[in-house]
Design an enzyme around this catalytic site. Structure first.
Site: not given
Length: 613
Positions: A608, A490, A74, A100-101, A486, A509, A493, A27, A2
């Site tokens: 983010k 990407k 968010w 926020n939180g 990574e 395996h 995401e 955010r 947020c």
């Protein structure tokens, strides 16, 4: 998660709030809203969706006001809709609040307030906090700042809040605990935000609030900061070194693409003043401050989340290979809950782009309580992790707006590489010739990254060939195993294609069962130390009709004959290959996502900075 923005001054607040919300939309972008004190009422406008939807919803209906708060959300408590969007009003509509939180004891507080006659219209914990402040204010007939302070003594959880009161329209009250909040000091005007991006256009003078601090701003008396225990604090004013251009797309279609192409410069910025290949020196101030603890450490424990965790895995290879220091890499979210064994001989290294990652902060608090030394690697100046650690280093990547991290990752790896080299020299683990050679190789990275970026057209072509597949496998060995992780992250995401990263030797395996003509396999094949084994892995994939996209060193004439597609990177010593091999994977994910019609900068369900658990 947020984003908060607030304004108090002589200008009309709404345009400043809207512009600030657009800067903060990375955010959170489930819904957005604003509230402004105007005359004897508080105007509230809020709408599900992006800030542009809020603009259309307002459509000239707002009255001019010089005091306002805004929020881009968010979702945590309650689905994303108009009702749950912030700001939230108290029951008497006198107060409006953005938050926020997470308020962990909101259910108990809500039940108690309902017994007092309060009626709630949303599913959020934030509305409960607005009603709680109202209840305290009414019972005691208190000014807003005192009502906020007392109410927060009854709250369990994390918060950054800003509150306005229709009966005190020249005042803003804000508070924070475990969620960032910054105050901007202008010429006869004040700003508040979750980070500095909405503020820098107006002023470079800021104050970062500390945990359990409450800031009161009014036009007559300026800024006052008190603790939740009512102790007056002297504001520490900092000057930001941030350019407004860094917050614009600069001609690129997406921030992510801009940030990928910025990496030659951001890696050079990370090294600037720290590394000089001509004079053969490397100096990190944060390492020097903790030189004794770092060199004598029994082990390093690296904690991070997501991309930062992947950078930490590369750090493990660097520290053990070059400096001969034992390393463990932990997900911060797991480390903090599993009662780890820590001693005063351990050094915990926290990696976080934002410096506000909730799980990483909690891991550091645990480490500190056990007596371990703490070193921070962050991007955001003045962030909570930067202020909490014993020492640390900034990566100097500049604001990263795209949700999927790119330049922060290469900044983190660059910093870890310099740190490992520095410690290797201090401990005598490498000789002068080796040190000079590695410093020279590292100094050459920015130019070599620029070379890789010149392959963008070929990577875009490969993206067209694989964009319609629903799964992908990424394989790497040694230093490039974390790069495989990574690269897969990407792709997941931003394109919503399921992808997994694996050590190449582990393919047999289990994952080999998935390989057929519908499975693209991305192989990072630059490791000189295991080249023949990587060739064997590629042959195993081809034998099962898998499509191979190989990242190879320039001039490779063996793998290029076996793979369906190859992407070349310049030759470089193995410890620094991740800084080059990750670039094609960033571009590949980007182009696939664009071709699939995805919002690259704002992927669904992601934000983010993860500032809540």
């Amino acid at each position: 998660m947020c984003g908060i923005v607030a304004y108090l001054g002589e200008k009309d607040a709404l345009p400043i709030l809207i512009k600030g919300l657009k800067r903060l939309e990375y955010r959170g972008y489930d819904s957005a809203g604003v509230a402004m004190a105007s005359g004897d009422e508080i105007q509230v406008f809020k709408k599900k969706g992006k800030v542009s939807a809020l603009e259309s919803h307002i459509n000239g209906r707002a009255q001019a006001s010089h005091t306002g708060i805004g929020h881009t959300r968010w979702a945590t408590h309650g689905v994303p809709d108009d009702k749950n969007a912030h700001p939230h009003l108290a029951g008497n509509r006198r107060l409006a609040l953005v938050h926020n939180g997470i308020i962990e004891n909101y259910a108990l507080l809500k039940a108690a307030l309902e017994r007092e006659g309060h009626v709630f219209i949303s599913e959020t914990d934030t509305e409960v906090l607005a009603h709680l402040i109202e209840e305290v204010q009414n019972r005691e007939n208190l000014p807003l700042e005192e009502a906020v302070r007392i109410a927060l003594t009854r709250v369990v959880g994390a918060y950054a809040i800003v509150v306005i009161d229709r009966e005190a329209p020249d005042k803003l009250v804000a508070a924070r605990k475990a969620s960032p909040l910054v105050v901007g000091l202008g010429d006869g005007e004040f700003f508040m935000a979750s980070d500095a991006t909405p503020i820098i256009e107006y002023t470079n003078k800021v104050v970062y609030l500390n945990d359990e601090e409450i800031a009161t701003i009014d036009l007559k008396h300026g800024l006052e900061i008190r603790t939740i225990d009512n102790e007056v604090q002297a504001p520490f004013i900092q000057e930001l070194d941030m350019k407004i251009e860094t917050l614009e797309k600069g001609g690129y279609d997406y921030f992510m693409l801009k940030e990928i192409h910025e990496q030659p410069n951001t890696i050079a910025d990370c090294m600037r003043g720290r590394l000089n290949s001509a004079d053969n020196w490397l100096k990190l101030g944060g390492v020097d401050e903790m030189a004794e603890q770092l060199a004598a450490a029994r082990r390093f424990i690296i904690v991070g989340c997501g991309t930062s965790w992947h950078a930490g895995l590369i750090g493990e290879y660097l520290f053990e290979d070059l400096a001969r220091i034992p390393v463990e890499v932990e997900y911060a979210s797991e480390f903090r809950y599993r009662n780890p064994i820590l001693t005063k001989e351990d050094v915990v290294i926290a990696i976080s782009q934002s410096g506000e990652t909730a799980d990483t902060l909690a891991a550091l608090e645990l480490a500190k309580s056990k007596g371990a030394s703490i070193f921070g690697i962050v991007n955001s100046v003045g962030s909570s992790i930067a202020r909490m650690t014993d020492s640390g280093s900034y990566i100097h990547a500049g604001p990263e707006i795209g949700v999927a991290s790119t330049k922060a990752f290469t900044g983190q790896v660059s910093l870890l590489a310099m740190m490992a080299l520095c410690l290797a020299q201090k401990k005598g683990e490498i000789n002068d010739a080796e040190f000079r050679s590695l410093v020279g190789e590292l100094a050459a990275v920015p130019a070599k990254v620029r070379q890789v970026l010149n392959n963008a057209d070929k990577i875009k072509y490969i993206a067209r060939e694989i964009k319609d597949h629903s799964n992908a496998l990424y394989l790497g060995r040694g230093y490039n195993f974390p790069v495989a992780l990574e690269g897969a992250l990407k792709l997941k995401e931003i394109s919503y294609i399921h992808a997994e990263g694996y050590p190449a030797a582990e393919m047999k395996h289990g994952p080999i069962a998935l390989i057929d003509e519908n499975m693209p396999v991305v192989v990072i094949a630059t490791n000189k130390s295991a080249y023949d084994k990587v060739v064997s892995n590629i042959q195993e994939v081809k034998a099962r009709h898998g499509m191979v996209i190989a990242i190879v060193t320039e001039g490779d004439d063996i793998i290029s004959q076996q793979a369906d597609y190859t992407i070349e990177i310049p030759a470089i010593v193995e410890p620094f290959t991740p800084l080059l091999s990750v670039i094609p994977l960033q571009l590949l994910a980007y182009h696939i996502a664009v071709l699939r019609g995805c919002n690259v900068d704002q992927p669904r369900n992601l934000a983010k900075s993860v500032t809540v658990e």
